[in-house]
Design an enzyme around this catalytic site. Structure first.
Site, PDB file in Angstrom:
ATOM      1  N   SER A  13       7.183   0.886 -30.421  1.00 37.58           N
ATOM      2  CA  SER A  13       6.932   2.302 -30.687  1.00 37.58           C
ATOM      3  C   SER A  13       6.666   3.097 -29.415  1.00 37.58           C
ATOM      4  O   SER A  13       6.685   4.312 -29.449  1.00 37.58           O
ATOM      5  CB  SER A  13       5.758   2.449 -31.659  1.00 37.58           C
ATOM      6  N   LYS A  64      -0.641   4.961 -29.479  1.00 33.79           N
ATOM      7  CA  LYS A  64       0.221   6.149 -29.547  1.00 33.79           C
ATOM      8  C   LYS A  64      -0.321   7.249 -28.643  1.00 33.79           C
ATOM      9  O   LYS A  64      -1.492   7.264 -28.270  1.00 33.79           O
ATOM     10  CB  LYS A  64       0.241   6.704 -30.986  1.00 33.79           C
TER      11      LYS A  64
END
Lengths: 206, 206
Positions: free
Chosen positions: B126, B164
């Site tokens: 990711s 993230k």
DNA sequence: AAAAAAGAGAACCAAAAGAGAACGTAAATT
DNA sequence: AATTTACGTTCTCTTTTGGTTCTCTTTTTT
């Protein structure tokens, strides 16, 4: 906490490096056998010294009694002797810029190979698509040959150093960047000298 | 402090350049062997001169035999305490997978902050466009707040952990991957708990 | 040639390392 | 239940290690 003798250090390092190879917890006799000693009593003397030094702790639950490494010992293990020389920076098109006085960086074991290694800092964006950014540090295994597809430190015409993917064939050597806006460079084998191979990479976000 | 003789300087330079090759502070006999000398007594004479010159530290105390460089002693000292706990791996959508017994990794000073840090291994893609690949290690500063744009370890709904980019506003929190094939996730502030902030990253190519 | 430096090697000694016996306790085996 | 085995512990005694101090010879420098 006393200082260790040479032999005590030796035994500690052996224990630390081979801990998994023993049954848990290792017995004195096992340690003797592994180190080629005949006397359990002598081993006991050493282990006692290690316990006093806080590197090993005696351990007991219902079933087992014995020794195990303390967390401090693991920490010390990782920290010492793991430093690699940080020799300078590498920017495509220039020779490696060496530092006047070499620094050392503590580098995790997993980023190294078992051969001699050194650290360089990357200048430039030619390998961004391989996840190597401007300012990153790379761990280089000192080696004069490489396999195709490896990322190498190559010295071109004895003057410019660069970090690129390498593809070698009998008649030519390709140095391939990982950046869509750059193209591969083609050389004769005698123009390119491999100085090392990438084995690790590090980045700081501070 | 006296002037050194040629041989004394020679021995000192040998010691300085080859110090790492000895696994322990070398004894007189080891130095003799390394330098092709036969007499411990003669070596002793030279080392005594180096000690008087302040270049080398003595083997004076019987417990810890051997000699070491005075300057080198500092460097060795400074290389210690650089290990961080390696606590486990993080994969988007799962809680942090902790190791049963914590390991330590020696981490270069430049990858840390001055606050407590730990190391996680990344599972998943990711953050590839930020140069963080599957299998990379990241250094996380333990912290419960972050600035917008920082890369954080976030715990969502007290169950899933993820790495993230973060964008916080009074009414919502965005967790943004660095991967064009994924999209940002939107949460209420009370659903997201910051567990740490990315300060370093490492990769092995072995 | 004289002086300084380097080296060999022996002798000395304290500390460290090692061998091995003996003992106690707890688990395993009979 | 009795016996054996495993294993940590303690002890004494011997061997090895390694710094120190000598003296004597060889090499290098002045």
């Amino acid at each position: 906490m006393n200082e260790l003798t040479r032999r005590q250090r030796e035994i500690f390092e052996f224990l630390r490096d081979n801990y998994e190879k023993f049954s848990f917890p290792p017995t004195l006799d096992e340690l003797c056998a592994a180190l080629g000693m005949a006397s359990r009593g002598s081993m006991h003397k050493h282990i006692t010294a290690l316990i006093e030094a806080g590197l090993v702790e005696s351990f007991a639950d219902q079933k087992n009694t014995g020794i195990r490494l303390t967390s401090r010992a693991q920490r010390e293990y990782e920290a010492c002797e793991h430093a690699l020389p940080f020799v300078g920076s590498i920017a495509a098109g220039k020779p490696i810029e060496a530092l006047e006085n070499i620094n050392y960086m503590a580098v995790p074991e997993v980023l190294k190979s078992d051969k001699p290694c050194y650290v360089l800092q990357i200048k430039g964006d030619s390998m961004v698509e391989a996840g190597i950014f401007d300012g990153d540090w790379v761990v280089i295994e000192q080696r004069s040959y490489a396999q195709n597809g490896e990322i190498v430190v190559a010295l071109i015409e004895k003057s410019e150093a660069t970090l690129k993917y390498i593809e070698q064939s009998p008649d030519k050597v390709l140095l391939i960047p990982a950046n869509a806006s750059m193209s591969a460079m083609v050389y004769r084998p005698d123009q390119v000298e491999i100085q090392g191979v990438l084995v690790g990479q590090m980045r700081s976000y501070r």
